[in-house]
Design an enzyme around this catalytic site. Structure first.
Site, PDB file in Angstrom:
ATOM      1  N   HIS A  71       0.830  -1.220   0.000  1.00 29.99           N
ATOM      2  CA  HIS A  71       0.000   0.000   0.000  1.00 29.99           C
ATOM      3  C   HIS A  71       0.855   1.257   0.000  1.00 29.99           C
ATOM      4  CE1 HIS A  71      -3.696  -2.273   0.810  1.00 29.99           C
ATOM      5  NE2 HIS A  71      -2.935  -3.048   1.549  1.00 29.99           N
ATOM      6  N   HIS A 228      -2.728 -12.663   1.347  1.00 25.37           N
ATOM      7  CA  HIS A 228      -2.141 -12.891   2.683  1.00 25.37           C
ATOM      8  C   HIS A 228      -2.711 -14.113   3.414  1.00 25.37           C
ATOM      9  CE1 HIS A 228      -5.403 -10.169   3.860  1.00 25.37           C
ATOM     10  NE2 HIS A 228      -4.745  -9.080   3.569  1.00 25.37           N
ATOM     11  N   ARG A 239     -13.280 -30.084  10.702  1.00 25.10           N
ATOM     12  CA  ARG A 239     -14.535 -30.414  10.023  1.00 25.10           C
ATOM     13  C   ARG A 239     -14.821 -29.465   8.866  1.00 25.10           C
ATOM     14  NH1 ARG A 239     -15.797 -32.082  15.235  1.00 25.10           N
ATOM     15  NH2 ARG A 239     -16.454 -30.033  15.919  1.00 25.10           N
ATOM     16  N   ASP A 286       2.594  -6.039   2.324  1.00 26.15           N
ATOM     17  CA  ASP A 286       1.333  -5.423   2.761  1.00 26.15           C
ATOM     18  C   ASP A 286       1.635  -4.172   3.589  1.00 26.15           C
ATOM     19  OD1 ASP A 286      -1.376  -4.996   3.077  1.00 26.15           O
ATOM     20  OD2 ASP A 286      -1.681  -6.597   4.540  1.00 26.15           O
TER      21      ASP A 286
HETATM   22 ZN   LIG Z   1      -5.597  -7.234   3.476  1.00 22.85          ZN
END
Ligand SMILES: [Zn+2]
Length: 399
Positions: A71, A228, A239, A286
């Protein structure tokens, strides 16, 4: 070392990691932004016209890293929607070994996203990528995600997948949206996955509460990427294998991972490595704007983020992006998994280039490819970075 300004550069006496082998005492000739030749130093021909760079022995010469999920850095964010913000990013990232990346957006109201992608689309058209990291396209993270797994995506702006809106955005971005993080289980999700796949955009499963069954349907529709791994998705349960179980079991899915030791426990990094192997993983950061800045309070998608102790969190403690450098992720993954340097190169360079369909020109060291090169010292710290044949970072000059 004097400032390097030549366009014909020879690196010699180096350990080179090529596509197929490790050459000890090798050389690379760089010419006109491209890798001209790679070989062993004893077979080096004429070096006239080349500026020779001797690299300390024991250093590693590897392909530039490619971050498909970032970002911001150094005070700038893709969502700032300015040329200056992207200038800051392309200049800052070579310090951590990143030579190309996807400028990543965050869930916001349409108008804000539109400003950001229009700006990035124009920037990408104008950039040279020489001596600076190259923006390979846009990663649209949200708004087509699941509010149950919002994380730091502002929940009030999350909407269901909307193909018409996406088409408008892709036009606005001049076709530069290369990857979309979406929740395939939401209404319209599979339709969007199918459309993206058919149009050369990576459909990535992320911020999602999909079951194993729903992920399988998404794979059938063309999904081939996971945003991610572990973070903001349905986890592994005996399960209900969830998104994580599907990521482990289905080779069609390549998985991003934030290896900062905070977002994912080191042993869970190791588990993913044992399941997916190096060919199935991509290292990402990220990271948000606070990376490379001091601790304090910063903005992410209109929210206050507190940065302290190597973490970026919202007021309620939710992790809000990272301040991870890709070069550190490389060191961390070596430590957490005991993988080889060649394997880490797959995760940081080869796999992202292949996913983005740019492996013909990036992602490995081979003659004819862009001279996107990182030199790591004997401690695996970034020592020097070339972006398309020009030095973009040189530790010697920083000191
Ligand atoms: Zn994210």
């Amino acid at each position: 070392m004097d400032k390097i300004k030549s366009t014909s550069i020879l690196l010699k006496g180096i350990r080179v990691y090529t596509e197929n082998e490790i050459i000890e005492n090798g050389y690379i000739k760089i010419k006109d932004n491209l890798i001209d030749e790679i070989g062993t130093t004893d077979r080096l021909g004429s070096i006239e016209d080349y500026e020779v760079l001797e690299i300390p022995s024991g250093y590693h010469v590897v392909p530039g890293f490619i971050d498909v999920h970032i970002h911001g850095v150094n005070g700038a964010d893709t969502m700032d929607a300015t040329k200056e913000a992207l200038d800051t990013m392309v200049m800052a990232l070579p310090k951590e070994g990143t030579t190309s990346f996807l400028a990543t957006t965050i869930t916001q109201e349409a108008e804000e996203i539109e400003k950001a992608i229009k700006n990035a689309g124009e920037y990408i058209e104008m950039q040279s990528g020489q001596g600076k990291a190259e923006i390979l396209g846009i990663h649209l993270e949200g708004p087509f995600v699941n509010a149950k797994k919002a994380g730091a995506q502002p929940i009030q702006h999350i909407i269901d997948p909307n193909l018409e809106l996406f088409k408008q955005w892709q036009a606005l971005a001049k076709g530069t949206i290369k990857l979309v993080t979406l929740a395939p289980e939401r209404p319209g999700g599979l339709e969007m996955v199918r459309y993206l796949k058919e149009n050369g955009v990576i459909p990535s499963i992320g911020h999602t509460d999909a079951t194993f069954e729903q992920v399988s349907e998404a794979i059938d529709a063309g999904a081939n990427h996971v945003t991610h791994l572990y973070n903001q998705m349905r986890g592994l349960h005996h399960r209900e294998p969830g998104v994580v179980g599907a990521a482990f079991l289905r080779d069609e899915l390549k998985a991003e991972m934030i290896v900062d030791g905070v977002h994912v426990h080191p042993e869970m990094v190791n588990l993913a490595y044992k399941q997916k192997k190096s060919k199935g993983l991509l290292l990402i950061t990220d990271s948000m704007r606070a990376k490379c800045l001091k601790n304090g309070t910063y903005d992410l998608g209109g929210q206050e983020v507190i940065v302290q102790d190597g973490k970026a969190v919202l007021g309620d403690g939710t992790l809000a992006g990272s301040i991870l450098k890709l070069g550190h992720a490389v060191k961390n993954v070596l430590q957490y998994t005991g993988c080889t340097i060649s394997e880490v190169i797959e995760m940081a360079s080869v796999n992202p280039a292949k996913q983005l369909n740019v492996y013909n020109r990036k992602g490995s060291l081979a003659a004819g490819k862009d001279a996107d090169i990182v030199i790591l010292d004997d401690q695996m710290n970034v020592y020097m970075t070339f972006c398309r044949g020009e030095v973009a970072f040189n530790k010697e000059e920083e000191a």
